[in-house]
Motif scaffolding. Structure first.
Motif, PDB file in Angstrom:
ATOM      1  N   ALA A 181       0.833  -1.209   0.000  1.00 22.46           N
ATOM      2  CA  ALA A 181       0.000   0.000   0.000  1.00 22.46           C
ATOM      3  C   ALA A 181       0.861   1.251   0.000  1.00 22.46           C
ATOM      4  O   ALA A 181       1.846   1.354   0.740  1.00 22.46           O
ATOM      5  CB  ALA A 181      -0.933  -0.001   1.200  1.00 22.46           C
ATOM      6  N   VAL A 182       0.481   2.225  -0.817  1.00 24.98           N
ATOM      7  CA  VAL A 182       1.127   3.540  -0.853  1.00 24.98           C
ATOM      8  C   VAL A 182       0.432   4.475   0.131  1.00 24.98           C
ATOM      9  O   VAL A 182       1.062   5.119   0.966  1.00 24.98           O
ATOM     10  CB  VAL A 182       1.080   4.127  -2.276  1.00 24.98           C
ATOM     11  CG1 VAL A 182       1.643   5.536  -2.309  1.00 24.98           C
ATOM     12  CG2 VAL A 182       1.808   3.220  -3.244  1.00 24.98           C
ATOM     13  N   ASP A 183      -0.874   4.537   0.038  1.00 28.48           N
ATOM     14  CA  ASP A 183      -1.682   5.404   0.900  1.00 28.48           C
ATOM     15  C   ASP A 183      -3.139   5.079   0.633  1.00 28.48           C
ATOM     16  O   ASP A 183      -3.472   4.315  -0.286  1.00 28.48           O
ATOM     17  CB  ASP A 183      -1.403   6.873   0.589  1.00 28.48           C
ATOM     18  CG  ASP A 183      -1.811   7.821   1.725  1.00 28.48           C
ATOM     19  OD1 ASP A 183      -2.361   7.324   2.737  1.00 28.48           O
ATOM     20  OD2 ASP A 183      -1.595   9.034   1.595  1.00 28.48           O
ATOM     21  N   SER A 184      -4.009   5.668   1.407  1.00 32.47           N
ATOM     22  CA  SER A 184      -5.435   5.543   1.131  1.00 32.47           C
ATOM     23  C   SER A 184      -5.852   6.607   0.125  1.00 32.47           C
ATOM     24  O   SER A 184      -5.259   7.692   0.060  1.00 32.47           O
ATOM     25  CB  SER A 184      -6.258   5.688   2.407  1.00 32.47           C
ATOM     26  OG  SER A 184      -6.222   7.030   2.867  1.00 32.47           O
ATOM     27  N   ILE A 185      -6.838   6.290  -0.667  1.00 33.15           N
ATOM     28  CA  ILE A 185      -7.457   7.242  -1.581  1.00 33.15           C
ATOM     29  C   ILE A 185      -8.965   7.158  -1.386  1.00 33.15           C
ATOM     30  O   ILE A 185      -9.467   6.273  -0.694  1.00 33.15           O
ATOM     31  CB  ILE A 185      -7.101   6.958  -3.056  1.00 33.15           C
ATOM     32  CG1 ILE A 185      -7.539   5.532  -3.444  1.00 33.15           C
ATOM     33  CG2 ILE A 185      -5.631   7.182  -3.316  1.00 33.15           C
ATOM     34  CD1 ILE A 185      -7.390   5.227  -4.933  1.00 33.15           C
ATOM     35  N   THR A 186      -9.683   8.076  -1.984  1.00 34.25           N
ATOM     36  CA  THR A 186     -11.144   8.033  -1.989  1.00 34.25           C
ATOM     37  C   THR A 186     -11.620   7.875  -3.426  1.00 34.25           C
ATOM     38  O   THR A 186     -11.212   8.642  -4.302  1.00 34.25           O
ATOM     39  CB  THR A 186     -11.745   9.311  -1.385  1.00 34.25           C
ATOM     40  OG1 THR A 186     -11.307   9.444  -0.027  1.00 34.25           O
ATOM     41  CG2 THR A 186     -13.270   9.251  -1.408  1.00 34.25           C
ATOM     42  N   VAL A 187     -12.442   6.858  -3.650  1.00 37.63           N
ATOM     43  CA  VAL A 187     -13.031   6.626  -4.973  1.00 37.63           C
ATOM     44  C   VAL A 187     -14.467   7.120  -4.936  1.00 37.63           C
ATOM     45  O   VAL A 187     -15.231   6.781  -4.021  1.00 37.63           O
ATOM     46  CB  VAL A 187     -12.987   5.138  -5.353  1.00 37.63           C
ATOM     47  CG1 VAL A 187     -13.596   4.918  -6.731  1.00 37.63           C
ATOM     48  CG2 VAL A 187     -11.548   4.617  -5.321  1.00 37.63           C
ATOM     49  N   GLU A 188     -14.822   7.910  -5.902  1.00 39.36           N
ATOM     50  CA  GLU A 188     -16.163   8.500  -5.971  1.00 39.36           C
ATOM     51  C   GLU A 188     -16.824   8.094  -7.279  1.00 39.36           C
ATOM     52  O   GLU A 188     -16.161   8.001  -8.313  1.00 39.36           O
ATOM     53  CB  GLU A 188     -16.065  10.023  -5.893  1.00 39.36           C
ATOM     54  CG  GLU A 188     -17.368  10.764  -6.122  1.00 39.36           C
ATOM     55  CD  GLU A 188     -17.173  12.265  -6.265  1.00 39.36           C
ATOM     56  OE1 GLU A 188     -17.977  12.905  -6.972  1.00 39.36           O
ATOM     57  OE2 GLU A 188     -16.198  12.802  -5.694  1.00 39.36           O
ATOM     58  N   ILE A 189     -18.126   7.841  -7.227  1.00 38.76           N
ATOM     59  CA  ILE A 189     -18.917   7.704  -8.449  1.00 38.76           C
ATOM     60  C   ILE A 189     -19.981   8.795  -8.442  1.00 38.76           C
ATOM     61  O   ILE A 189     -20.472   9.199  -7.380  1.00 38.76           O
ATOM     62  CB  ILE A 189     -19.563   6.312  -8.570  1.00 38.76           C
ATOM     63  CG1 ILE A 189     -20.535   6.044  -7.414  1.00 38.76           C
ATOM     64  CG2 ILE A 189     -18.516   5.224  -8.658  1.00 38.76           C
ATOM     65  CD1 ILE A 189     -21.437   4.857  -7.642  1.00 38.76           C
ATOM     66  N   ARG A 190     -20.317   9.274  -9.617  1.00 34.52           N
ATOM     67  CA  ARG A 190     -21.383  10.287  -9.749  1.00 34.52           C
ATOM     68  C   ARG A 190     -22.095  10.053 -11.074  1.00 34.52           C
ATOM     69  O   ARG A 190     -21.492   9.552 -12.034  1.00 34.52           O
ATOM     70  CB  ARG A 190     -20.814  11.696  -9.671  1.00 34.52           C
ATOM     71  CG  ARG A 190     -19.687  11.971 -10.635  1.00 34.52           C
ATOM     72  CD  ARG A 190     -19.269  13.439 -10.680  1.00 34.52           C
ATOM     73  NE  ARG A 190     -18.629  13.904  -9.466  1.00 34.52           N
ATOM     74  CZ  ARG A 190     -18.186  15.159  -9.305  1.00 34.52           C
ATOM     75  NH1 ARG A 190     -18.322  16.046 -10.304  1.00 34.52           N
ATOM     76  NH2 ARG A 190     -17.600  15.530  -8.198  1.00 34.52           N
ATOM     77  N   ASN A 191     -23.352  10.443 -11.130  1.00 25.99           N
ATOM     78  CA  ASN A 191     -24.125  10.151 -12.339  1.00 25.99           C
ATOM     79  C   ASN A 191     -24.026  11.239 -13.399  1.00 25.99           C
ATOM     80  O   ASN A 191     -24.411  11.030 -14.547  1.00 25.99           O
ATOM     81  CB  ASN A 191     -25.583   9.879 -11.991  1.00 25.99           C
ATOM     82  CG  ASN A 191     -26.266  11.080 -11.363  1.00 25.99           C
ATOM     83  OD1 ASN A 191     -25.608  11.954 -10.805  1.00 25.99           O
ATOM     84  ND2 ASN A 191     -27.589  11.123 -11.437  1.00 25.99           N
TER      85      ASN A 191
END
Length: 689
Positions: free
Chosen positions: A527-537
């Protein structure tokens, strides 16, 4: 002469019929040990309250079953095999079975395999969570099979640890087409998402796990039964040597003793965080999970370590504390006397005067089984203890809309120090001011459940999360449990990128900085770091927008944040076309150039690294060596633009070691190289609307 010190070992054992406290006190050179075992009552129920006595009488069952044909029990099943697993998590993935149905009609006990994993008169299956810290995140309870909701209760206190029990708690009863009934007890207050009269399908969410009613810990009591000649008859869904009728499970899980030794959790803690007396820790403190420090102070009188596992009788394990040079500070081997479905053991050593400044640095706490490390956690040792943010007294709650405005005031542990609060993913009907969350009496949510979070952030960027669940029973039922989409992706961070290897560094992982920051979470080795994955319509102003954390690996691929075996992220939304957004704490975000078709079976892979055109906007990424493209580094203040202000923050933090927003190259220390990256990207702005 070697200085002697005392070691205190306290072992807290949760088992199928109860739990015990074993106290050993001995010198650092073990010669003999004296023990005392005090039996206590059941971890989940101190006495059985049969369903017909608890809150469902024979007369009420008859009323609920009117018009249904009730089969007479005999050699055949009344019910046909149809049950799916009724809780969100699997065994060893956050839950454990505490009790099966008691098949013995006498005062003795026998579970379906003739074993002792039950207690006298128990009529269901108890599926337990580890503690309230797990419960607060919102663990879903599903309908095990289809039926009609015939009774609910939803407004009762949900953090019971023992008597008094003034009510029957929160629950859902389902009536099935064959006249049988299934029961879901001890649910979380305000979390019930179904109405009486609703027809539900298998896998539909009913509520969240709690500890309401006659309960002494967070769990789901799942039960099935029917009426015969005005008598309630339990239908044990498990098939085995002591219950020969066919299983009612679509996929029956192995009997619990067939599971091997399993290390589940490990934490270190201070006496003050444990309530002030490390040898008499209140049940409520255990249930809420003790607040672990980010840095453990050598001036503390004791260091406590608690481990959680499943273990067999006489199956020994060893606990150890290791200094930064891997020399052993403390070690002890112990063999539990009996099999435990889920056990919490804690060990205490005094350290004041036994840790010198030369010992400061990254320590290891671990336990070993059969010569192999079963679980290990790193932690920082320093002069004085330092704590990250922690919401208290709870980390999550449900609200049920009733037409009136409701409010919740955020509170943090006294150990946390100054924090700032913010909201993540709040729906439009939720507002926030200072530390008060305000929820309007009516909602705009699309179904009965919506979720958002509150964040507590300290001056170094460390965070804790408060998990909110809002129920609006006027809305359509929640989507079926299987309505999830999966996405996988590949993305690079400029700051961590190594042009020679065409990979990113994982220094934060190898130096134990991620483990110290993300306590209680399994972290992939690469692991490098945490990220946030987002989905949007839609590109901007999306009506549907969801965010999930994930781990970013050195090659740019991702892993699930809580299940590191998954190379994708799940979102509980219907399959469809969505834009993908990736966010990092000190890089500019990127969004897919076009929306992507996401389904619920095969994860859809999207690779940002191959071309600028993969991301939305003009020059949205940085060209990297090896014909790769990555997220632009330097937005330490998360303003969406890289400016001199970001550089000034770096200069003000030079020399800081650890998990810091100003560590732009993610090597664990803030220095001039971080500022150089920022100045190379001045005036670059986010292209994500």
């Amino acid at each position: 002469m070697k200085k002697s010190f005392r070691i205190f070992l306290l072992v807290r054992l949760k088992q199928m019929a109860g739990y015990a406290i074993v106290v050993f006190m001995f010198s650092s050179h073990l010669i003999s040990a004296q023990g005392k075992i005090t039996q206590r009552n059941s971890v989940f129920h101190r006495r059985i309250i049969p369903i017909r006595q608890q809150c469902l009488t024979s007369e009420r069952l008859q009323n609920h079953s009117a018009g249904k044909q009730i089969a007479i029990p005999g050699s055949q099943r009344v019910m046909s095999p149809s049950f799916i697993w009724p809780i969100e998590f699997d065994i060893d993935d956050g839950v454990s079975i505490a009790n099966y149905v008691d098949e013995d009609p006498t005062p003795g006990i026998l579970d379906y395999q003739g074993g002792p994993i039950t207690y006298d008169g128990h009529s269901g299956t108890d599926i337990g969570l580890y503690d309230f810290y797990s419960t607060d995140r919102g663990v879903k309870v599903y309908a095990a099979t289809g039926g009609v909701v015939i009774e609910t209760a939803w407004d009762k206190f949900d953090r019971r640890l023992g008597e008094p029990w003034p009510d029957d708690g929160n629950y859902v009863f389902l009536l099935h087409d064959d006249g049988t009934i299934s029961f879901y007890f001890h649910l979380r207050k305000n979390s019930i998402t179904v109405n009486v009269g609703d027809t539900v399908s298998p896998g539909q969410m009913l509520g969240l796990v709690g500890s309401s009613g006659r309960s002494t810990g967070p769990h789901l009591h799942f039960e099935a039964g029917h009426l015969s000649n005005d008598q309630y008859v339990v239908d044990d869904p498990w098939h085995g040597t002591n219950q020969p009728l066919p299983t009612l499970w679509q996929n029956q899980k192995p009997y619990l003793t067939n599971y091997t030794f399993k290390g589940l959790e490990l934490y270190v803690f201070t006496e003050s965080a444990a309530g002030g007396d490390i040898f008499n820790i209140p049940d409520e403190t255990w249930a809420n999970r003790i607040h672990s420090p980010v840095v453990f102070g050598a001036t503390e009188p004791y260091i406590g370590m608690y481990v959680r596992m499943r273990c067999a009788a006489q199956d020994s394990f060893t606990v150890q504390l290791l200094r930064p040079d891997n020399s052993i500070f403390a070690t002890y081997t112990w063999a539990p006397p009996v099999f435990y479905t889920f056990a919490t053991f804690y060990f205490v050593w005094n350290i004041n005067g036994f840790v010198s400044p030369g010992d400061y640095g990254l320590w290891k706490a671990r336990f070993l089984h059969a010569g192999a490390v079963a679980f290990q956690r790193t932690f920082q040792m320093g002069e004085t203890s330092v704590y990250g943010p922690r919401f208290l007294p709870i980390d999550g709650r449900s609200f049920r809309l009733d037409g009136t405005t409701q409010r919740d005031t955020l509170r943090s542990s006294s150990f946390s120090g100054p924090v700032t609060y913010s909201l993540l993913n709040p729906p439009p009907f939720v507002s926030f001011s200072d530390s008060v969350v305000t929820i309007a009496g009516t909602s705009t949510q699309l179904s009965r459940s919506s979720y958002f979070q509150a964040l507590a952030t300290d001056g170094t960027g460390r965070q804790d999360t408060m998990w909110y669940h809002v129920v609006d029973t006027t809305k359509p039922p929640d989507p079926h449990a299987v309505q999830v989409i999966r996405t996988s992706l590949k993305v690079l961070l400029e700051g961590a990128y190594n042009s020679g290897s065409a990979m990113m560094n994982n220094t934060l992982r190898t130096n134990g900085i991620l483990s110290a920051h993300f306590q209680g979470i399994d972290i992939p080795a690469s692991a490098v770091d945490s990220i946030t994955v987002e989905i949007r319509n839609t590109v901007s102003n999306p009506a549907l927008r969801k965010l999930k954390p994930a781990w970013l690996l050195v090659d740019g691929t991702i892993r699930g944040f809580t299940d590191t075996t998954e190379n994708y992220v799940d979102f509980e939304v219907p399959p469809g076309n969505y834009y993908l957004v990736v966010r990092h704490r000190n890089h500019l975000p990127v969004m897919s150039a076009l929306n992507q078709s996401l389904s619920d079976n095969v994860p859809t892979m999207y690779d940002f690294t191959t071309a600028q055109a993969q991301a939305y906007g003009i020059n949205p990424m940085k060209a990297l060596a090896g014909s790769k493209f990555g997220m632009i580094a330097g937005d330490g203040n998360n303003s969406g633009i890289i400016s001199a202000a970001d550089g000034n923050l770096v200069f003000g933090s030079v020399g800081t070691v650890g998990y810091d927003l100003n560590d732009i190259n993610l090597n664990g220390i803030v220095n001039a190289s971080d500022a150089n990256i920022i100045f190379s990207n001045l005036a670059r702005t986010s292209t994500v609307p």
